[in-house]
Design a protein around this motif. Structure first.
Motif, PDB file in Angstrom:
ATOM      1  N   PHE A   1      -4.232  -4.712  -1.210  1.00  0.00           N
ATOM      2  CA  PHE A   1      -2.821  -5.081  -1.236  1.00  0.00           C
ATOM      3  C   PHE A   1      -2.572  -6.459  -1.845  1.00  0.00           C
ATOM      4  O   PHE A   1      -1.538  -6.694  -2.439  1.00  0.00           O
ATOM      5  CB  PHE A   1      -2.226  -5.051   0.177  1.00  0.00           C
ATOM      6  CG  PHE A   1      -2.188  -3.684   0.779  1.00  0.00           C
ATOM      7  CD1 PHE A   1      -1.208  -2.771   0.416  1.00  0.00           C
ATOM      8  CD2 PHE A   1      -3.145  -3.286   1.703  1.00  0.00           C
ATOM      9  CE1 PHE A   1      -1.161  -1.504   0.971  1.00  0.00           C
ATOM     10  CE2 PHE A   1      -3.114  -2.023   2.256  1.00  0.00           C
ATOM     11  CZ  PHE A   1      -2.125  -1.122   1.890  1.00  0.00           C
ATOM     12  N   SER A   2      -3.518  -7.388  -1.635  1.00  0.00           N
ATOM     13  CA  SER A   2      -3.341  -8.755  -2.125  1.00  0.00           C
ATOM     14  C   SER A   2      -4.707  -9.424  -2.310  1.00  0.00           C
ATOM     15  O   SER A   2      -5.553  -9.378  -1.407  1.00  0.00           O
ATOM     16  CB  SER A   2      -2.511  -9.566  -1.136  1.00  0.00           C
ATOM     17  OG  SER A   2      -2.424 -10.906  -1.542  1.00  0.00           O
TER      18      SER A   2
ATOM     19  N   THR B   1       0.373  -8.902   3.626  1.00  0.00           N
ATOM     20  CA  THR B   1       0.184  -9.113   2.196  1.00  0.00           C
ATOM     21  C   THR B   1       0.809 -10.412   1.722  1.00  0.00           C
ATOM     22  O   THR B   1       0.578 -10.847   0.611  1.00  0.00           O
ATOM     23  CB  THR B   1       0.746  -7.949   1.353  1.00  0.00           C
ATOM     24  OG1 THR B   1       2.144  -7.846   1.582  1.00  0.00           O
ATOM     25  CG2 THR B   1       0.051  -6.651   1.686  1.00  0.00           C
TER      26      THR B   1
ATOM     27  N   LYS C   1       1.723 -16.443   1.580  1.00  0.00           N
ATOM     28  CA  LYS C   1       0.394 -15.881   1.300  1.00  0.00           C
ATOM     29  C   LYS C   1      -0.701 -16.686   1.998  1.00  0.00           C
ATOM     30  O   LYS C   1      -1.661 -16.121   2.523  1.00  0.00           O
ATOM     31  CB  LYS C   1       0.135 -15.828  -0.200  1.00  0.00           C
ATOM     32  CG  LYS C   1       0.882 -14.718  -0.889  1.00  0.00           C
ATOM     33  CD  LYS C   1       0.546 -14.668  -2.354  1.00  0.00           C
ATOM     34  CE  LYS C   1       1.342 -13.551  -3.014  1.00  0.00           C
ATOM     35  NZ  LYS C   1       1.095 -13.470  -4.444  1.00  0.00           N
TER      36      LYS C   1
ATOM     37  N   LYS D   1       3.481  -4.660   5.984  1.00  0.00           N
ATOM     38  CA  LYS D   1       3.165  -4.989   4.600  1.00  0.00           C
ATOM     39  C   LYS D   1       3.512  -6.451   4.313  1.00  0.00           C
ATOM     40  O   LYS D   1       2.742  -7.168   3.694  1.00  0.00           O
ATOM     41  CB  LYS D   1       3.905  -4.063   3.643  1.00  0.00           C
ATOM     42  CG  LYS D   1       3.481  -4.233   2.210  1.00  0.00           C
ATOM     43  CD  LYS D   1       4.142  -3.194   1.327  1.00  0.00           C
ATOM     44  CE  LYS D   1       3.055  -2.399   0.660  1.00  0.00           C
ATOM     45  NZ  LYS D   1       3.541  -1.351  -0.173  1.00  0.00           N
TER      46      LYS D   1
END
Length: 166
Positions: A47-48, A164, A7, A160
Motif C-alpha cells: 500500500f505504501s 497507509t 506518512k 487505509k
C-alpha cells in the motif's frame, strides 16, 4: 516518495505495533516455529513504500529480545527488509490476484534466511527443518492473517488512511 507528517506517523505506528506485538508475545515469536502475529503487517508495503522502512525498524527493535543476539538483529531484520521491498513491487504491479501474492515474499525470505540462521545457530538440526518450521509459522501469520488484514484495509477507508498515511 514524498514524506508527509501523516506518512511518518503511520510508519512510526507500524514499527511500534510490530515491535510491541512481537515482544509481548515473545513466547511465540522466537525459536524454531515462530508465530509472529505482527507478520500480518508485512502486507503494508503493498500500500505504501514507507512501510518498507517501518517493518525493518520494527523487526530490528523486536529482535533485540532474540535469544540469537546480534546475528538475528542484523540477519533477521535484513530478511524482513528484502521481503518488504519485494512486497512493495508486487503491490505496484497490475497482477489480477496480487492480494494473494503480496504475503509470499515474507514467507519465502523468512523461511530461507531465518530458517538458515536457526540451522547455523544449532536450533534446527538441518536447513530443511529450519526452512519448513519458519515457513509454517510465516504461512499462518504472514500469509493467512496478512491476507485478512489486506482485505480489511481494502474495504475500510479509515484503516487505509491510518495504515497507509494517505
Amino acid at each position: 516518495m514524498k514524506f508527509t507528517t501523516r506518512k511518518l506517523v503511520s510508519a512510526a505506528m507500524v514499527a511500534a505495533i510490530y515491535a510491541t506485538l512481537t515482544m509481548v508475545l515473545s513466547f511465540s515469536g522466537y525459536g524454531l516455529i515462530q508465530y509472529r502475529i505482527a507478520e500480518a503487517l508485512t502486507v503494508l508495503p503493498a500500500f505504501s513504500s514507507i512501510h518498507i522502512y517501518s517493518l525493518f525498524v520494527g523487526c530490528m527493535i523486536a529482535n533485540l529480545l532474540s535469544p540469537y543476539g546480534w546475528l538475528d538483529i542484523v540477519v533477521g531484520s535484513l530478511a524482513s527488509l528484502l521481503a518488504a521491498i519485494a512486497t512493495y513491487y508486487i503491490g505496484k504491479s497490475k497482477l489480477k490476484y496480487k492480494k494473494y501474492l503480496v504475503p509470499i515474499p515474507s514467507v519465502l525470505f523468512n523461511a530461507l534466511i531465518v530458517g538458515g540462521l536457526l540451522y547455523y545457530e544449532g536450533v534446527a538440526p538441518t536447513f530443511l527443518i529450519g526452512f519448513l518450521h519458519v515457513g509454517w509459522g510465516q504461512i499462518v501469520c504472514a500469509y493467512i492473517l496478512g491476507i485478512l488484514f489486506y482485505t480489511l484495509i481494502e474495504k475500510k477507508t479509515i484503516l487505509k488512511r491510518v495504515f497507509t498515511g494517505i
